[in-house]
Design a protein around this motif. Sequence first.
Motif, PDB file in Angstrom:
ATOM      1  N   ILE A  78     -99.013 -17.225  50.287  1.00 12.21           N
ATOM      2  CA  ILE A  78     -97.989 -17.859  51.095  1.00 12.21           C
ATOM      3  C   ILE A  78     -97.221 -18.871  50.260  1.00 12.21           C
ATOM      4  O   ILE A  78     -96.017 -19.060  50.417  1.00 12.21           O
ATOM      5  CB  ILE A  78     -98.624 -18.523  52.330  1.00 12.21           C
ATOM      6  CG1 ILE A  78     -99.140 -17.453  53.286  1.00 12.21           C
ATOM      7  CG2 ILE A  78     -97.639 -19.440  53.035  1.00 12.21           C
ATOM      8  CD1 ILE A  78     -99.942 -17.994  54.437  1.00 12.21           C
ATOM      9  N   GLN A  80     -95.100 -20.633  47.529  1.00 15.75           N
ATOM     10  CA  GLN A  80     -94.041 -20.282  46.596  1.00 15.75           C
ATOM     11  C   GLN A  80     -94.195 -21.187  45.378  1.00 15.75           C
ATOM     12  O   GLN A  80     -94.041 -22.394  45.465  1.00 15.75           O
ATOM     13  CB  GLN A  80     -92.661 -20.484  47.239  1.00 15.75           C
ATOM     14  CG  GLN A  80     -92.412 -19.622  48.463  1.00 15.75           C
ATOM     15  CD  GLN A  80     -92.405 -18.147  48.144  1.00 15.75           C
ATOM     16  OE1 GLN A  80     -91.857 -17.712  47.132  1.00 15.75           O
ATOM     17  NE2 GLN A  80     -93.019 -17.357  49.011  1.00 15.75           N
ATOM     18  N   MET A 509     -86.823 -24.900  59.111  1.00  9.81           N
ATOM     19  CA  MET A 509     -86.716 -24.004  57.969  1.00  9.81           C
ATOM     20  C   MET A 509     -85.435 -23.177  58.098  1.00  9.81           C
ATOM     21  O   MET A 509     -85.288 -22.422  59.059  1.00  9.81           O
ATOM     22  CB  MET A 509     -87.917 -23.061  57.882  1.00  9.81           C
ATOM     23  CG  MET A 509     -89.224 -23.730  57.495  1.00  9.81           C
ATOM     24  SD  MET A 509     -90.560 -22.547  57.198  1.00  9.81           S
ATOM     25  CE  MET A 509     -90.948 -22.016  58.867  1.00  9.81           C
ATOM     26  N   THR A 516     -91.667 -24.607  53.719  1.00  9.98           N
ATOM     27  CA  THR A 516     -92.565 -23.581  54.239  1.00  9.98           C
ATOM     28  C   THR A 516     -93.614 -24.261  55.099  1.00  9.98           C
ATOM     29  O   THR A 516     -94.344 -25.133  54.631  1.00  9.98           O
ATOM     30  CB  THR A 516     -93.260 -22.811  53.104  1.00  9.98           C
ATOM     31  OG1 THR A 516     -92.272 -22.183  52.285  1.00  9.98           O
ATOM     32  CG2 THR A 516     -94.180 -21.742  53.665  1.00  9.98           C
ATOM     33  N   MET A 518     -96.726 -23.241  57.734  1.00  9.03           N
ATOM     34  CA  MET A 518     -97.528 -22.102  58.160  1.00  9.03           C
ATOM     35  C   MET A 518     -98.414 -22.471  59.342  1.00  9.03           C
ATOM     36  O   MET A 518     -98.733 -23.645  59.563  1.00  9.03           O
ATOM     37  CB  MET A 518     -98.397 -21.608  56.996  1.00  9.03           C
ATOM     38  CG  MET A 518     -97.632 -21.244  55.743  1.00  9.03           C
ATOM     39  SD  MET A 518     -96.384 -19.954  56.019  1.00  9.03           S
ATOM     40  CE  MET A 518     -97.392 -18.613  56.605  1.00  9.03           C
ATOM     41  N   ALA A 538     -95.327 -17.840  59.343  1.00 14.66           N
ATOM     42  CA  ALA A 538     -94.467 -18.995  59.125  1.00 14.66           C
ATOM     43  C   ALA A 538     -94.122 -19.599  60.479  1.00 14.66           C
ATOM     44  O   ALA A 538     -93.845 -18.882  61.437  1.00 14.66           O
ATOM     45  CB  ALA A 538     -93.203 -18.583  58.392  1.00 14.66           C
ATOM     46  N   ARG A 623     -91.909 -11.852  56.035  1.00 15.21           N
ATOM     47  CA  ARG A 623     -93.238 -12.343  56.380  1.00 15.21           C
ATOM     48  C   ARG A 623     -93.327 -12.467  57.900  1.00 15.21           C
ATOM     49  O   ARG A 623     -92.298 -12.586  58.579  1.00 15.21           O
ATOM     50  CB  ARG A 623     -93.485 -13.694  55.720  1.00 15.21           C
ATOM     51  CG  ARG A 623     -92.476 -14.744  56.150  1.00 15.21           C
ATOM     52  CD  ARG A 623     -92.537 -15.980  55.287  1.00 15.21           C
ATOM     53  NE  ARG A 623     -91.563 -16.991  55.736  1.00 15.21           N
ATOM     54  CZ  ARG A 623     -91.295 -18.110  55.083  1.00 15.21           C
ATOM     55  NH1 ARG A 623     -91.937 -18.380  53.958  1.00 15.21           N
ATOM     56  NH2 ARG A 623     -90.419 -18.966  55.561  1.00 15.21           N
ATOM     57  N   GLU A 625     -93.364 -14.242  61.288  1.00 15.55           N
ATOM     58  CA  GLU A 625     -92.800 -15.528  61.662  1.00 15.55           C
ATOM     59  C   GLU A 625     -92.885 -15.736  63.163  1.00 15.55           C
ATOM     60  O   GLU A 625     -92.744 -14.794  63.955  1.00 15.55           O
ATOM     61  CB  GLU A 625     -91.329 -15.626  61.229  1.00 15.55           C
ATOM     62  CG  GLU A 625     -91.127 -15.706  59.735  1.00 15.55           C
ATOM     63  CD  GLU A 625     -89.684 -16.010  59.366  1.00 15.55           C
ATOM     64  OE1 GLU A 625     -89.342 -17.197  59.249  1.00 15.55           O
ATOM     65  OE2 GLU A 625     -88.902 -15.046  59.216  1.00 15.55           O
TER      66      GLU A 625
END
Length: 787
Positions: A78, A80, A509, A516, A518, A538, A623, A625
Amino acid sequence: MLSARRMGSLRQDLRHAVRSLLRHKSIAAAAVLTLALGLGVGTALYSVVDGVLLRPLPYPESEQLVRVFEQHPDAKPILQGQMLSDITLDAWTDMRTLEGIGRYSHRTFTWSTPEGAIRVEGGALAPALPRLLRVAPHRGRFFNDSEGEAGADQVVVLGYDLWVERFGARDAAVGEYIRLDDKEHLIIGVAPPRFAFPSPETRLWTPFARPVREPGSVYVSEAIGRLRPGATPEQVEIEGTAVARSVARPMVTEMLFGRGGRPVEVRAVRLLDHVTAGVRPALTALGAGVLLVLCIACANVANLLLTYGLARRRELAVRAALGAPSGRLIRLLLLESLVLALVGVGLGLVFAWFVIDAVPALVPESVPRLENVSMNARVVFAGMAAAFAAALVSGLVPAWRSSRVDLALAQRDDDGRSAGLASTRLRFVLLVGEAALALVLIVGAGLLVRSVNALVGVDSGYDPSNVLVARVVVAGERVERARTRLLAERVTERVRALPGVVAAGVGNMVPFGGATMMTAHTLDRPGPGGEPVVAQAASNIVTPGFLEALRIRLVDGRTFERTDAALGNAMLVNETFARQYLNDGAPVVGRRFPVAVRDGEPSWTIVGVVGDVRPSGPRTDVRPEIFYVNGPARQVGAWIQVAVRTTGDPAAVIAPLREIVRTEDPLAAVDEAGPLSANLARSIAQPRFFATVLSLFAALALVLAAVGLYGVLSYIVTLRRRELGVRAALGARRADLLRMVVRQGLGATAAGLVAGLVLAIWAARLMRTLLFGIEPLDVPSFVAGAA
């Protein structure tokens, strides 16, 4: 040392070489211009390679610095970026391979000034990091170890340029206070000039405070270590991996670093390699392209010098008859090649100087270390070395052939037909090589162009046209969420009332927003192995109007309405989430979802399904979300992101937005405001630039190969004019004569295509990491290149 006699002989040959070239100005000019193009392009690109890839980082013994991070191989993380967890770092107390590890992070501060709140790019550095970088302050000091503890980090080090700009370079500035993020910070030092870690935009630093970790939590950060004498990155990886696997790791680490992969590994990469990793393959490919162009230029010059040698066959035959050894003749002809190369590199360096001067404006900002690109002594030396190599490569074989002359044959063969036809095989070998190398460049350029087109054609899940995105940050250590929720609602209402605004919304976001968040929830159904299914996704918190501003596609149900914000229990999911976690056949819209985090909190209702979004450009994966409505239960944090769709230029909304935010909350500031389309364009600017440059190289190679083919064929036709005249007299038609000549050119081209296809297949496989959406053996690229 050379004797006086040999020196005199060398000077005599050099003068003769210059005079001879001046008598054949057309051939000399063509050779000089060909070499100048090849050497100029090569020197300019080498300056970029030197500045970006080869020059050491601006720290003492920088080759000992390594970027340390951890990963779960084969898992899809997850996170980055490459991060190191505090769990691993805290357990790594006995370092045998590293002097130490210093953590850091990028930060943007809200600076409260008399003119109002402004945003300043900065960083947070662990106290150990400046010591590991071997950086000494210009004034004052850097942080001590006690200032790396939570609660003791209200000190700041100014960047040199910021110190000069805002404080007039006053020494008394050290010891003053400034207000950052609504907290007083003591200025304890000034960094040295040109120190801008971790990014060129960094202007001040605060300590990286050691977080107080709660049970079951984990903190991650970027980290740098310095190798001990004799240690290697591979030894660091072995030691760090053993430490990381020796401690218990909470479930959240599986979320961050990915699940389903192999056990955790610690990686150590030299800092220079880490900084340049994103551009190294592309610059290497361009370097190979320049080398191919230079080889084609040398082949063209060699062909010109063969022609030049034929024109001088009588002169060389007489010199041989008068006793000149073949070595003396070869030296004379090589000196002529050297003179051509020196003049060519002189013009090439002038051309390269103009190109290098324009590099900052031509090259995308995402290419690192562009400030190091310059016409320095190393670049000039490389250009001179390339010139000598070009002189040797392009002149040796023609000089050797031209020195082997026969006086009787030279006297009888007035038109040079015998000598010219004798060298036809070598000429065609050179043409075959030119065609093969040109094909490699054309196919490579075609692959990159098609790859960029594939990137442009990717559906990112939103419409970026006429959309402004901005970040609004509220200063303060612990900002109440109710305050930011109210600010988000007021800003949204006032922005919607601006002229030309179609839709507006706020979220945590936005695409390219750099955030990010989560979430993970256990579903009320077992997985394939009987264990409960944990849905990871996310976590978006948005206001009504946010999805409409981005025009994110509605697949099923509805989007958020204003009444949802008051109730605070409506949610949306994207297609990937529905496909991955809600695939039991029951309708997705209308089902209750158990995401309660507090006792008594009602379950949320899925009111709609929206399309997938690629958050950071076409290269990023979609991803799962979840979209929560911004309300009492779920609220945006201390900083929010605004999306505004307009009928005209979205940049016109920036100034009104700043004023709205300032009047709504004096401690809030607008940061990173700009058109979303510009962010999307920047995400593909680098591959587009490299594709354009390689296409220019391919076009240059094609022109050089075509000119070389034309020159050789036209000269051969001149040598065969008597034969062609006889054929015409005997009844040969004009079309027959034309077909005979063209067949020779097509023969060289066909042989070049066969050899070039083999080389192009090999080169395409090496370019695999640069391609997107196409395979290395892309048939249209190969067919178009051959055609």
